[in-house]
Motif scaffolding. Sequence first.
Motif, PDB file in Angstrom:
ATOM      1  N   LYS A  87      41.349  54.075  40.233  1.00 35.88           N
ATOM      2  CA  LYS A  87      40.133  53.523  40.821  1.00 35.88           C
ATOM      3  C   LYS A  87      39.066  53.320  39.754  1.00 35.88           C
ATOM      4  O   LYS A  87      39.240  53.661  38.593  1.00 35.88           O
ATOM      5  CB  LYS A  87      39.611  54.452  41.919  1.00 35.88           C
ATOM      6  N   GLY A  88      37.939  52.776  40.218  1.00 38.88           N
ATOM      7  CA  GLY A  88      36.790  52.607  39.331  1.00 38.88           C
ATOM      8  C   GLY A  88      37.108  51.705  38.162  1.00 38.88           C
ATOM      9  O   GLY A  88      37.750  50.656  38.316  1.00 38.88           O
ATOM     10  N   ILE A 130      49.409  48.499  48.421  1.00 37.47           N
ATOM     11  CA  ILE A 130      48.357  49.126  47.622  1.00 37.47           C
ATOM     12  C   ILE A 130      47.340  49.790  48.545  1.00 37.47           C
ATOM     13  O   ILE A 130      46.658  49.119  49.320  1.00 37.47           O
ATOM     14  CB  ILE A 130      47.652  48.083  46.737  1.00 37.47           C
ATOM     15  N   GLY A 131      47.255  51.097  48.469  1.00 38.41           N
ATOM     16  CA  GLY A 131      46.292  51.850  49.264  1.00 38.41           C
ATOM     17  C   GLY A 131      45.224  52.469  48.392  1.00 38.41           C
ATOM     18  O   GLY A 131      45.308  52.447  47.157  1.00 38.41           O
ATOM     19  N   GLY A 132      44.232  53.043  49.026  1.00 36.91           N
ATOM     20  CA  GLY A 132      43.126  53.620  48.293  1.00 36.91           C
ATOM     21  C   GLY A 132      43.484  54.874  47.523  1.00 36.91           C
ATOM     22  O   GLY A 132      42.838  55.206  46.524  1.00 36.91           O
ATOM     23  N   THR A 133      44.542  55.579  47.962  1.00 38.99           N
ATOM     24  CA  THR A 133      44.962  56.817  47.304  1.00 38.99           C
ATOM     25  C   THR A 133      46.277  56.655  46.563  1.00 38.99           C
ATOM     26  O   THR A 133      46.425  57.125  45.432  1.00 38.99           O
ATOM     27  CB  THR A 133      45.109  57.949  48.346  1.00 38.99           C
ATOM     28  N   VAL A 163      36.565  46.771  48.230  1.00 40.51           N
ATOM     29  CA  VAL A 163      35.479  47.705  47.917  1.00 40.51           C
ATOM     30  C   VAL A 163      36.006  49.017  47.364  1.00 40.51           C
ATOM     31  O   VAL A 163      35.509  49.529  46.351  1.00 40.51           O
ATOM     32  CB  VAL A 163      34.616  47.969  49.180  1.00 40.51           C
ATOM     33  N   ASN A 164      37.037  49.582  48.002  1.00 41.41           N
ATOM     34  CA  ASN A 164      37.543  50.893  47.582  1.00 41.41           C
ATOM     35  C   ASN A 164      38.152  50.887  46.189  1.00 41.41           C
ATOM     36  O   ASN A 164      38.230  51.929  45.532  1.00 41.41           O
ATOM     37  CB  ASN A 164      38.575  51.411  48.587  1.00 41.41           C
ATOM     38  N   LEU A 165      38.597  49.717  45.751  1.00 41.16           N
ATOM     39  CA  LEU A 165      39.210  49.617  44.427  1.00 41.16           C
ATOM     40  C   LEU A 165      38.244  49.071  43.381  1.00 41.16           C
ATOM     41  O   LEU A 165      38.562  49.065  42.186  1.00 41.16           O
ATOM     42  CB  LEU A 165      40.453  48.713  44.486  1.00 41.16           C
ATOM     43  N   GLY A 166      37.099  48.591  43.837  1.00 40.04           N
ATOM     44  CA  GLY A 166      36.140  48.021  42.900  1.00 40.04           C
ATOM     45  C   GLY A 166      36.527  46.646  42.399  1.00 40.04           C
ATOM     46  O   GLY A 166      36.068  46.206  41.343  1.00 40.04           O
TER      47      GLY A 166
END
Length: 319
Positions: free
Chosen positions: A36-37, A10-13, A87-90
């Motif tokens: 995201k978010g 699982i990556g940020g993009t 953090v990047n995924l909330g």
Amino acid sequence: MKKYLFGVDIGGTTIKLGIISTEGHIIDKWEITTKKGDQSDQIPNDIWEALSLKMNDHQIDKNQVLGIGAGAPGFVMTETGVIAQAVNLGWIDFPLGELLKNLSGLPVYIDNDANIAALGENWLGSGDLAENLVAITLGTGVGGGIIANGQIVSGTNGMAGEIGHMTMQYNGAPCNCGRNGCLETIASATGIARITNERIDKYPNSILRDIRSLKGKVTAKDVFDAYKESDELATEVVNHITDVLGLAISNIATIVNPSKIVVGGGVSKAKDALLVPLEAAYKRYALPRIVEGSSFTIASLGNDAGIIGGAYLVKQHQL
């Protein structure tokens, strides 16, 4: 009956997924977009839907699947599969393991993405199944994974191997973790660019000044390309960051005593321009007996390390 392992990174993009045989052959690999978010809670459903579709394509029955191994960014509670914070995924206290298990009905194993990459490199990459290995990922940040006596080291609450957050300068640059002077602020691609831009005005003849004028910024790749041309500024920066990184690795090696030190991530594409001064710095600081038992190498699996490591996490538990 043929058995399969599912690996998820699982990556940020994007989320990378793979179906892998127990022998280590990639049957299929693909990517889906990471939500995201306020949509990030849909990620487990997206993962299982994507895997289910591929199971149908390859005519794989669920009883042929030994489990799902997933790597997630952030702080992971490996015993429970809970993501304490990403953090990047909330995500905060997000029960990824439980959700995937309920959706799939399969055994699910969760670990930090850097740990998963280390497992992958050790299984099918540059690690050659070393019993004791340190893996370092130099990208936007600095990640790390430690394998000791054949097992990934996770620690009490999933924080082991956070190499990027070793304090290397007590009054150094601020880090995203909220502290100052972390290794990540120096040896990451971001750190290398920052240090170069801080020093660039002192070197009027550096080719990096021309690059900055043309592109508006200098990247870590630019620095290593200039280093290969014996640029004075680039040489100073590369010597500085490899000195700090070599010191950090020597301290880790004092504790782990690894036979393999594997360096990956985008910065590692510099290859010998990074590895040669880094290994020299490591040898300056490390105990001679530890140096004798260890070797440096560049990671070889690239973007596949995560899915392969996720699959190996299942293999370790199920076979």
